[in-house]
Design a protein around this motif. Structure first.
Motif: not given
Length: 214
Positions: A94-107
């Motif tokens: 679950v954490l992996k899926a959420v992290a993947a979803f938010g990855m392109d928002r990391i700045g």
């Protein structure tokens, strides 16, 4: 004690959200994914959470079997919270899926990246369970002075067991860059700055299943 909320729907998504959908719950699990934590550690890493709400969330996670409390022996003699075996098995995907979803928002945003961010972005997000289907091994990753111990058990991430077969040293910024770099040169440079210690075959295996390859 807070009243357990429910969507009252016999649906796997709704039933999962009954457990994970409360505010702060996923961030508490995120912190425990980085290893055992004291109550005070969790308070420090979750600014804004009320102490009674943190206690309620931990109690609820214990009741559903995702988290357990452990009393460490002297001279440490302290109580820590950690993911249970069930927690490792069910929470990691679950954490992996959420992290993947938010990855392109990391700045950058002017904020330094924490070791846990590097672990989630660089290690968890890169884990390939299919490549690890026959792997049983423990690993240690040292990120900016913080140590993360974990294992792979036949395609699943698990709590560490035994001595680490591979030890990795890296920075949070490099681990994040490996997944978010917009060009291959930056990604290769970040990979070159990582160091791997262990048997050559075990290192190659780890690099493969976590996509630490150029």
């Amino acid at each position: 004690m807070a009243v357990q909320k429910t969507y009252s729907q016999n649906c796997p998504v709704a039933l999962g959200m009954d457990v994970l959908g409360e505010r702060w719950t996923m961030l508490i699990l995120r912190e425990l994914f980085g290893g055992p934590r004291r109550y005070s550690d969790l308070r420090a890493e979750l600014p804004g959470i009320a102490t009674n709400l943190l206690a309620d969330r931990l109690r609820a996670l214990e009741q559903v079997g995702l988290v357990r409390r452990t009393d460490l022996p002297p001279p440490v003699a302290r109580t820590v919270y950690e993911l249970s075996d069930t927690g490792w098995r069910k929470v990691a995907p679950v954490l992996k899926a959420v992290a993947a979803f938010g990855m392109d928002r990391i700045g950058d945003g002017g904020l330094a990246q924490k070791p846990l961010t590097g672990f989630l972005a660089g290690v968890l997000a890169g884990f390939d369970p299919f490549s690890a289907a026959d792997v049983v091994a423990s690993y240690r990753i040292e990120i900016d002075g913080r140590t993360f111990d974990f294992a792979v058990d036949r395609g699943e991430l698990a709590a560490p067991h035994g001595t680490a077969t591979v030890t990795v040293q890296a920075t949070a910024s490099d681990l994040t860059a490996i997944r978010t770099a917009t060009n291959a040169a930056s990604r290769r440079a970040a990979l070159r700055r990582m160091t791997f210690a262990g048997d050559a075959a075990a290192v190659a295996e780890m690099r493969r299943i976590f996509h630490f390859v150029a």
